[in-house]
Design a protein around this motif. Sequence first.
Motif, mmCIF file in Angstrom:
data_model
loop_
_atom_site.group_PDB
_atom_site.id
_atom_site.type_symbol
_atom_site.label_atom_id
_atom_site.label_comp_id
_atom_site.label_asym_id
_atom_site.label_seq_id
_atom_site.Cartn_x
_atom_site.Cartn_y
_atom_site.Cartn_z
ATOM 1 N N ALA A 100 0.853 9.177 -5.378
ATOM 2 C CA ALA A 100 1.919 9.118 -4.383
ATOM 3 C C ALA A 100 3.268 9.490 -4.992
ATOM 4 C CB ALA A 100 1.983 7.715 -3.777
ATOM 5 N N VAL A 101 3.560 8.953 -6.176
ATOM 6 C CA VAL A 101 4.866 9.205 -6.802
ATOM 7 C C VAL A 101 4.987 10.643 -7.269
ATOM 8 C CG1 VAL A 101 6.330 8.622 -8.779
ATOM 9 C CG2 VAL A 101 5.225 6.799 -7.465
ATOM 10 N N THR A 102 3.969 11.163 -7.935
ATOM 11 C CA THR A 102 4.063 12.530 -8.457
ATOM 12 C C THR A 102 4.117 13.560 -7.342
ATOM 13 O OG1 THR A 102 1.646 12.569 -8.737
ATOM 14 C CG2 THR A 102 2.967 11.969 -10.656
ATOM 15 N N ARG A 103 3.339 13.377 -6.300
ATOM 16 C CA ARG A 103 3.370 14.330 -5.181
ATOM 17 C C ARG A 103 4.709 14.277 -4.466
ATOM 18 N NH1 ARG A 103 -1.460 16.497 -3.193
ATOM 19 N NH2 ARG A 103 -0.559 16.554 -1.106
ATOM 20 N N ARG A 307 -19.191 -1.281 4.151
ATOM 21 C CA ARG A 307 -17.786 -0.902 4.079
ATOM 22 C C ARG A 307 -16.935 -2.162 4.176
ATOM 23 N NH1 ARG A 307 -14.260 0.960 8.058
ATOM 24 N NH2 ARG A 307 -15.945 0.627 9.539
ATOM 25 N N LEU A 308 -16.018 -2.334 3.221
ATOM 26 C CA LEU A 308 -15.307 -3.602 3.086
ATOM 27 C C LEU A 308 -14.121 -3.729 4.042
ATOM 28 C CD1 LEU A 308 -15.420 -3.990 -0.752
ATOM 29 C CD2 LEU A 308 -15.949 -5.824 0.835
ATOM 30 N N THR A 309 -14.041 -4.869 4.690
ATOM 31 C CA THR A 309 -12.813 -5.249 5.384
ATOM 32 C C THR A 309 -11.778 -5.579 4.313
ATOM 33 O OG1 THR A 309 -13.920 -6.093 7.363
ATOM 34 C CG2 THR A 309 -11.753 -7.026 6.840
ATOM 35 N N HIS A 310 -10.572 -5.006 4.449
ATOM 36 C CA HIS A 310 -9.593 -5.211 3.381
ATOM 37 C C HIS A 310 -8.166 -5.158 3.898
ATOM 38 C CE1 HIS A 310 -10.131 -0.805 3.579
ATOM 39 N NE2 HIS A 310 -8.877 -0.706 3.131
ATOM 40 N N ILE A 311 -7.261 -5.662 3.058
ATOM 41 C CA ILE A 311 -5.832 -5.607 3.347
ATOM 42 C C ILE A 311 -5.250 -4.413 2.597
ATOM 43 C CG2 ILE A 311 -3.659 -6.865 3.372
ATOM 44 C CD1 ILE A 311 -5.951 -8.197 4.942
ATOM 45 N N ASP A 312 -4.819 -3.418 3.354
ATOM 46 C CA ASP A 312 -4.236 -2.202 2.785
ATOM 47 C C ASP A 312 -2.815 -2.506 2.329
ATOM 48 O OD1 ASP A 312 -3.042 0.281 2.320
ATOM 49 O OD2 ASP A 312 -4.161 1.268 3.911
ATOM 50 N N LEU A 313 -2.522 -2.267 1.049
ATOM 51 C CA LEU A 313 -1.213 -2.587 0.478
ATOM 52 C C LEU A 313 -0.194 -1.463 0.659
ATOM 53 C CD1 LEU A 313 -2.445 -4.237 -2.835
ATOM 54 C CD2 LEU A 313 -1.828 -5.353 -0.681
ATOM 55 N N ASN A 314 -0.578 -0.388 1.342
ATOM 56 C CA ASN A 314 0.343 0.699 1.675
ATOM 57 C C ASN A 314 1.054 1.231 0.431
ATOM 58 O OD1 ASN A 314 1.584 2.496 3.397
ATOM 59 N ND2 ASN A 314 2.440 0.930 4.741
ATOM 60 N N LEU A 315 0.281 1.548 -0.584
ATOM 61 C CA LEU A 315 0.842 1.956 -1.868
ATOM 62 C C LEU A 315 1.631 3.256 -1.784
ATOM 63 C CD1 LEU A 315 -2.173 1.130 -4.211
ATOM 64 C CD2 LEU A 315 -0.133 -0.248 -3.774
ATOM 65 N N GLU A 316 1.187 4.167 -0.948
ATOM 66 C CA GLU A 316 1.904 5.441 -0.827
ATOM 67 C C GLU A 316 3.331 5.219 -0.341
ATOM 68 O OE1 GLU A 316 1.144 9.904 0.944
ATOM 69 O OE2 GLU A 316 0.350 8.195 2.071
ATOM 70 N N ALA A 317 3.482 4.389 0.690
ATOM 71 C CA ALA A 317 4.820 4.106 1.215
ATOM 72 C C ALA A 317 5.685 3.403 0.166
ATOM 73 C CB ALA A 317 4.720 3.255 2.477
ATOM 74 N N CYS A 318 5.087 2.527 -0.629
ATOM 75 C CA CYS A 318 5.839 1.828 -1.677
ATOM 76 C C CYS A 318 6.373 2.806 -2.714
ATOM 77 C CB CYS A 318 4.950 0.782 -2.357
ATOM 78 S SG CYS A 318 4.378 -0.551 -1.285
ATOM 79 N N GLY A 319 5.502 3.704 -3.188
ATOM 80 C CA GLY A 319 5.916 4.689 -4.178
ATOM 81 C C GLY A 319 6.977 5.629 -3.649
ATOM 82 N N HIS A 320 6.812 6.078 -2.409
ATOM 83 C CA HIS A 320 7.806 6.970 -1.802
ATOM 84 C C HIS A 320 9.164 6.285 -1.684
ATOM 85 C CE1 HIS A 320 4.750 9.842 0.338
ATOM 86 N NE2 HIS A 320 4.556 9.751 -0.966
ATOM 87 N N ALA A 321 9.152 5.041 -1.256
ATOM 88 C CA ALA A 321 10.405 4.315 -1.053
ATOM 89 C C ALA A 321 11.160 4.135 -2.368
ATOM 90 C CB ALA A 321 10.129 2.964 -0.405
ATOM 91 N N ALA A 322 10.435 3.805 -3.437
ATOM 92 C CA ALA A 322 11.085 3.630 -4.735
ATOM 93 C C ALA A 322 11.688 4.942 -5.222
ATOM 94 C CB ALA A 322 10.076 3.106 -5.754
ATOM 95 N N LEU A 323 10.951 6.029 -5.062
ATOM 96 C CA LEU A 323 11.447 7.327 -5.519
ATOM 97 C C LEU A 323 12.644 7.788 -4.686
ATOM 98 C CD1 LEU A 323 10.722 9.353 -7.736
ATOM 99 C CD2 LEU A 323 9.426 10.615 -6.031
ATOM 100 N N ASP A 324 12.591 7.570 -3.380
ATOM 101 C CA ASP A 324 13.725 7.926 -2.519
ATOM 102 C C ASP A 324 14.974 7.147 -2.912
ATOM 103 O OD1 ASP A 324 12.137 9.668 -1.095
ATOM 104 O OD2 ASP A 324 11.732 8.266 0.542
ATOM 105 N N PHE A 325 14.792 5.891 -3.251
ATOM 106 C CA PHE A 325 15.918 5.062 -3.671
ATOM 107 C C PHE A 325 16.544 5.612 -4.947
ATOM 108 C CE2 PHE A 325 17.752 1.535 -6.056
ATOM 109 C CZ PHE A 325 18.518 0.887 -5.096
ATOM 110 N N ILE A 326 15.709 5.968 -5.914
ATOM 111 C CA ILE A 326 16.212 6.509 -7.178
ATOM 112 C C ILE A 326 16.965 7.812 -6.943
ATOM 113 C CG2 ILE A 326 15.503 7.535 -9.382
ATOM 114 C CD1 ILE A 326 13.200 5.491 -9.421
ATOM 115 N N ALA A 327 16.368 8.709 -6.152
ATOM 116 C CA ALA A 327 16.989 10.011 -5.907
ATOM 117 C C ALA A 327 18.345 9.861 -5.224
ATOM 118 C CB ALA A 327 16.059 10.871 -5.057
ATOM 119 N N ALA A 328 18.422 8.960 -4.253
ATOM 120 C CA ALA A 328 19.681 8.763 -3.538
ATOM 121 C C ALA A 328 20.752 8.183 -4.452
ATOM 122 C CB ALA A 328 19.457 7.848 -2.338
#
Length: 364
Positions: A100-103, A307-328
């Motif tokens: 997520a971060v590199t892309r 197929r497992l029932t699971h809690i999705d931690l939304n890692l892509e959104a987390c990585g994008h948000a951190a990178l956007d914060f740094i860039a800004a």
Amino acid sequence: MSTPEPENDMPQPPANRRGAPTLVDVARAAGVSVSTAGRVMRDNGWPVDPTMRQRVRETALQLGYVTNILARTLRAGGPAMVGLVAGNMLDPYYGEIAEAVTRHAEAAHPMMAMVCNMQRDPLLELKYCRQLWEHRVAGLILAGGGFDQVTHRDELATILDQMASSGVVVTLLSPRELDAPQFCVDNRLVGEMAAAELIKHGHRRVGIAIGRVQNLVRRQRLEAMMAAFDAAGVRHIVLEPILAGAPEAAVSDALAKNRDITGLVASTHMISMGIINEVQRVGLSVPDDISVVAIGNAKLLEWSTPRLTHIDLNLEACGHAALDFIAARVSGLAQPPEQMILPRLVLGDSVIDVRALHGRKATT
């Protein structure tokens, strides 16, 4: 006696120079000025005679010259590199974060992400933070995980404060009691959601596979799960040895000693896979005998059987948000606020309503 000519016509760097060739070497060998060689190598659209351009590029290739991005960054003062310290690249969880971060760095920002694999070693995390600082990264993203975040916390806090004071924008992808903005899910909410899925399906005796609680993430999830189970009158046990080296033994031991357990919460996707294997090994099945709710969002959870029932931690959104914060922050733009990313429940086939199951057994 004259010096023999080289056996080929490859441009040669100065005989008294050691190490990587410089732009001066390229310019001298190509017979152009340093400024012209620099314009060609930067390739920023500055008009240069095509023949001269080709000669400079061929000379650079023959000499093995590459542009010094670090030096350019220091001169320009702009964001070029962001460091990502990941917990363990053998774990698909961190692979998703790195992807997520590199892309996003490539697609949305003029940045290159340097990924460091700390192998769940807190001392290696400290080392990589120092090295990334020495490489003059514009920002740092700490994506730690299930390892000891207590013993060396003060040392890490000190170096992060020093990095921030020098202009490095430090961000976190998990809560760590450090003075830096964090971009992650609410881990108490994650714990509540996992517990709620078993409560909703009538489970009254459950196990929690959480591992040794050596970081804030696990503590928050465990406290939230226990509080939710207590409020619903659900009896629960904590399988603490689950990450201590023998997860299968911990699961089979718990099932043998607590035969009334009907559901398990797994704190990671890797643990959940081990639970399925062990439940099946002892002659039981998921979900008919034991329901499983996992925490995490690796593809392994969707490819498991069942197929497992699971809690999705939304890692892509987390990585994008951190990178956007740094860039800004680095570019001087209005920076997005520190934010809590919402997790989501992904339904699979690993949870069954035990009330319906008991009803079917009673009629057979």
